[in-house]
Motif scaffolding. Structure first.
Motif, PDB file in Angstrom:
ATOM      1  N   ASN A  18       6.974 -51.275  21.655  1.00 47.81           N
ATOM      2  CA  ASN A  18       6.185 -50.065  21.474  1.00 47.81           C
ATOM      3  C   ASN A  18       7.006 -48.813  21.758  1.00 47.81           C
ATOM      4  O   ASN A  18       6.998 -47.870  20.973  1.00 47.81           O
ATOM      5  CB  ASN A  18       4.940 -50.107  22.372  1.00 47.81           C
ATOM      6  CG  ASN A  18       3.941 -49.034  22.004  1.00 47.81           C
ATOM      7  OD1 ASN A  18       3.916 -48.561  20.883  1.00 47.81           O
ATOM      8  ND2 ASN A  18       3.123 -48.665  22.950  1.00 47.81           N
ATOM      9  N   SER A  19       7.740 -48.789  22.861  1.00 45.65           N
ATOM     10  CA  SER A  19       8.543 -47.609  23.181  1.00 45.65           C
ATOM     11  C   SER A  19       9.701 -47.465  22.191  1.00 45.65           C
ATOM     12  O   SER A  19      10.073 -46.349  21.828  1.00 45.65           O
ATOM     13  CB  SER A  19       9.061 -47.661  24.618  1.00 45.65           C
ATOM     14  OG  SER A  19       9.888 -48.780  24.814  1.00 45.65           O
ATOM     15  N   LYS A  20      10.223 -48.590  21.742  1.00 47.62           N
ATOM     16  CA  LYS A  20      11.302 -48.536  20.752  1.00 47.62           C
ATOM     17  C   LYS A  20      10.791 -47.949  19.436  1.00 47.62           C
ATOM     18  O   LYS A  20      11.465 -47.122  18.826  1.00 47.62           O
ATOM     19  CB  LYS A  20      11.871 -49.938  20.523  1.00 47.62           C
ATOM     20  CG  LYS A  20      13.070 -49.954  19.615  1.00 47.62           C
ATOM     21  CD  LYS A  20      13.638 -51.345  19.474  1.00 47.62           C
ATOM     22  CE  LYS A  20      14.788 -51.354  18.503  1.00 47.62           C
ATOM     23  NZ  LYS A  20      15.321 -52.682  18.289  1.00 47.62           N
ATOM     24  N   ASP A  21       9.597 -48.351  19.034  1.00 52.06           N
ATOM     25  CA  ASP A  21       9.007 -47.814  17.803  1.00 52.06           C
ATOM     26  C   ASP A  21       8.775 -46.311  17.915  1.00 52.06           C
ATOM     27  O   ASP A  21       9.033 -45.560  16.976  1.00 52.06           O
ATOM     28  CB  ASP A  21       7.690 -48.514  17.481  1.00 52.06           C
ATOM     29  CG  ASP A  21       7.873 -49.970  17.085  1.00 52.06           C
ATOM     30  OD1 ASP A  21       8.998 -50.354  16.709  1.00 52.06           O
ATOM     31  OD2 ASP A  21       6.885 -50.714  17.160  1.00 52.06           O
ATOM     32  N   LYS A  22       8.283 -45.878  19.075  1.00 54.85           N
ATOM     33  CA  LYS A  22       8.050 -44.447  19.287  1.00 54.85           C
ATOM     34  C   LYS A  22       9.359 -43.670  19.241  1.00 54.85           C
ATOM     35  O   LYS A  22       9.436 -42.599  18.642  1.00 54.85           O
ATOM     36  CB  LYS A  22       7.351 -44.210  20.621  1.00 54.85           C
ATOM     37  CG  LYS A  22       5.893 -44.595  20.616  1.00 54.85           C
ATOM     38  CD  LYS A  22       5.261 -44.307  21.961  1.00 54.85           C
ATOM     39  CE  LYS A  22       3.807 -44.755  21.982  1.00 54.85           C
ATOM     40  NZ  LYS A  22       3.173 -44.492  23.278  1.00 54.85           N
ATOM     41  N   LEU A  23      10.390 -44.211  19.887  1.00 53.74           N
ATOM     42  CA  LEU A  23      11.694 -43.538  19.876  1.00 53.74           C
ATOM     43  C   LEU A  23      12.268 -43.494  18.467  1.00 53.74           C
ATOM     44  O   LEU A  23      12.838 -42.484  18.051  1.00 53.74           O
ATOM     45  CB  LEU A  23      12.673 -44.246  20.818  1.00 53.74           C
ATOM     46  CG  LEU A  23      12.486 -44.002  22.302  1.00 53.74           C
ATOM     47  CD1 LEU A  23      13.433 -44.881  23.108  1.00 53.74           C
ATOM     48  CD2 LEU A  23      12.691 -42.539  22.652  1.00 53.74           C
ATOM     49  N   GLN A  24      12.106 -44.575  17.722  1.00 56.10           N
ATOM     50  CA  GLN A  24      12.626 -44.615  16.348  1.00 56.10           C
ATOM     51  C   GLN A  24      11.917 -43.581  15.487  1.00 56.10           C
ATOM     52  O   GLN A  24      12.547 -42.882  14.694  1.00 56.10           O
ATOM     53  CB  GLN A  24      12.454 -46.017  15.752  1.00 56.10           C
ATOM     54  CG  GLN A  24      13.100 -46.170  14.394  1.00 56.10           C
ATOM     55  CD  GLN A  24      14.607 -46.061  14.456  1.00 56.10           C
ATOM     56  OE1 GLN A  24      15.253 -46.722  15.251  1.00 56.10           O
ATOM     57  NE2 GLN A  24      15.188 -45.232  13.614  1.00 56.10           N
ATOM     58  N   THR A  25      10.599 -43.464  15.658  1.00 57.00           N
ATOM     59  CA  THR A  25       9.835 -42.469  14.907  1.00 57.00           C
ATOM     60  C   THR A  25      10.292 -41.058  15.258  1.00 57.00           C
ATOM     61  O   THR A  25      10.482 -40.215  14.374  1.00 57.00           O
ATOM     62  CB  THR A  25       8.329 -42.627  15.201  1.00 57.00           C
ATOM     63  OG1 THR A  25       7.925 -43.942  14.803  1.00 57.00           O
ATOM     64  CG2 THR A  25       7.508 -41.601  14.459  1.00 57.00           C
ATOM     65  N   LYS A  26      10.492 -40.802  16.554  1.00 56.55           N
ATOM     66  CA  LYS A  26      10.946 -39.488  16.991  1.00 56.55           C
ATOM     67  C   LYS A  26      12.346 -39.194  16.454  1.00 56.55           C
ATOM     68  O   LYS A  26      12.634 -38.089  16.005  1.00 56.55           O
ATOM     69  CB  LYS A  26      10.935 -39.416  18.521  1.00 56.55           C
ATOM     70  CG  LYS A  26      11.189 -38.052  19.072  1.00 56.55           C
ATOM     71  CD  LYS A  26      10.960 -38.002  20.567  1.00 56.55           C
ATOM     72  CE  LYS A  26      11.151 -36.596  21.072  1.00 56.55           C
ATOM     73  NZ  LYS A  26      10.900 -36.484  22.522  1.00 56.55           N
TER      74      LYS A  26
END
Length: 52
Positions: A4-12
């Motif tokens: 989840n945090s990886k997905d958020k960072l990738q989106t950012k």
């Protein structure tokens, strides 16, 4: 857990890179700032990748 945090960072990261690209022909200084922010996110993503 990291997904989840990886997905958020990738989106950012993707958003910042797009903003940097969009600004590149209008305001080079702001473009460079966005790129630097994106590179920091990229380093965070690399660290998460190493932990998994």
């Amino acid at each position: 857990m990291f997904g989840n945090s990886k997905d958020k960072l990738q989106t950012k990261y993707n958003k910042l890179m797009q903003e940097s690209f969009d600004l590149s022909t209008v305001n080079r200084k702001k473009s460079d700032q966005k790129r630097a922010e994106a590179e920091e996110i990229g380093r965070q993503l690399d660290e998460l990748e190493k932990q998994t």
